[in-house]
Scaffold this active site. Structure first.
Site, mmCIF file in Angstrom:
data_model
loop_
_atom_site.group_PDB
_atom_site.id
_atom_site.type_symbol
_atom_site.label_atom_id
_atom_site.label_comp_id
_atom_site.label_asym_id
_atom_site.label_seq_id
_atom_site.Cartn_x
_atom_site.Cartn_y
_atom_site.Cartn_z
ATOM 1 N N SER A 10 0.535 -1.176 0.005
ATOM 2 C CA SER A 10 -0.050 -0.071 0.006
ATOM 3 C C SER A 10 0.970 1.071 0.187
ATOM 4 C CB SER A 10 -0.939 -0.003 1.270
ATOM 5 O OG SER A 10 -1.665 1.406 1.334
ATOM 6 N N TYR A 44 -1.643 0.254 10.558
ATOM 7 C CA TYR A 44 -1.513 0.000 9.183
ATOM 8 C C TYR A 44 -0.374 0.229 8.686
ATOM 9 C CZ TYR A 44 -3.507 -1.116 4.557
ATOM 10 O OH TYR A 44 -3.768 -1.548 3.316
#
Length: 243
Positions: A129, A142
């Protein structure tokens, strides 16, 4: 027929990738925790559905056994985000879940399938990501999980430099899928919808899957170390055009 293994295949980018790899001529092994969500997909792509929690060593061993002695493509897509709280209010159970699925899970699956990947002179695509690029408010858990996954990618590529396995990474930015933001916000549809409010044409799962398939089907001497893919409206992790 070449074999591809896709984790996190029950929805979103994983499901779209499984479909496109099947269209490209691969026998696709679709892996995810929710076997009930995999049946229709596996039937549609003429592949195999395998129930696999990437955090469970037994499940991962069963996935490796189902994959067999040769794997041409592994797409590590299992993972996701939970919560958007600042560190001062952190839910560390959620952090542990994210670290397990994104970081430890992808590493565990890759380790288990590495002999089969080497036998086929295969390729691993880690779906990380843009969160791996740096922290943002509320994203510490995250971001840490995805940055850790990137560290595995970078170390593994160096460790396998003289072996016939390609190690690649795709880092998507803002992708609108059915479940990512819903999962992050515990099923709060209104809050999930606000993530994409006013954003003209965020990426779709199919956009990312198309890029993954391109990476995975390059000639064997070509390694795409990392691809960052964003919608045009997203200039950076924190600068997004909204109308």
């Amino acid at each position: 027929m070449p074999t591809a293994v896709v984790t996190g295949a029950s929805s979103g980018i994983g499901a779209a990738t499984a479909r496109l790899l099947a269209d490209a001529g691969f026998r696709v092994i679709c892996a995810a925790r929710r076997l009930d969500r995999l049946g229709d997909l596996a039937e549609a792509v003429d592949g195999l559905a395998v129930a696999c929690d990437v955090g469970d060593p037994g499940d991962v061993a069963a996935l490796a056994a189902a994959a067999g002695e040769r794997v041409d493509v592994l797409v590590n897509c299992a993972g996701g985000a939970i919560g958007l709280e600042p560190v001062a209010e952190a839910d560390f159970d959620a952090w542990e879940t994210m670290l397990m699925s994104n970081l430890l899970g992808s590493a565990r699956v890759t380790k288990a399938l590495l002999p089969a990947l080497e036998a086929a002179e295969g390729i691993v695509v880690f779906v990380t990501s843009t969160a791996a690029d740096g922290g943002y408010e509320g994203g510490a858990g995250y971001c840490a999980a995805k940055a850790g996954e990137r560290a595995v990618v970078e170390s593994l590529r160096l460790e396998l430099f003289d072996r016939p396995v390609r190690i690649t990474e795709i880092a998507p930015g803002m992708v609108r899928t059915d479940e990512f933001s819903l999962t992050r916000f515990g099923g709060d549809a209104e809050r999930a919808e606000k993530v994409y409010a006013g954003v003209p044409e965020p990426l779709t799962a199919e956009d990312v899957a198309d890029a993954i398939c391109w990476m995975a089907t390059r000639p064997r001497h070509v390694n795409i170390d990392r691809m960052t893919i964003r919608p045009r409206a997203q200039a950076s992790q924190t600068k997004v055009h909204r109308v």
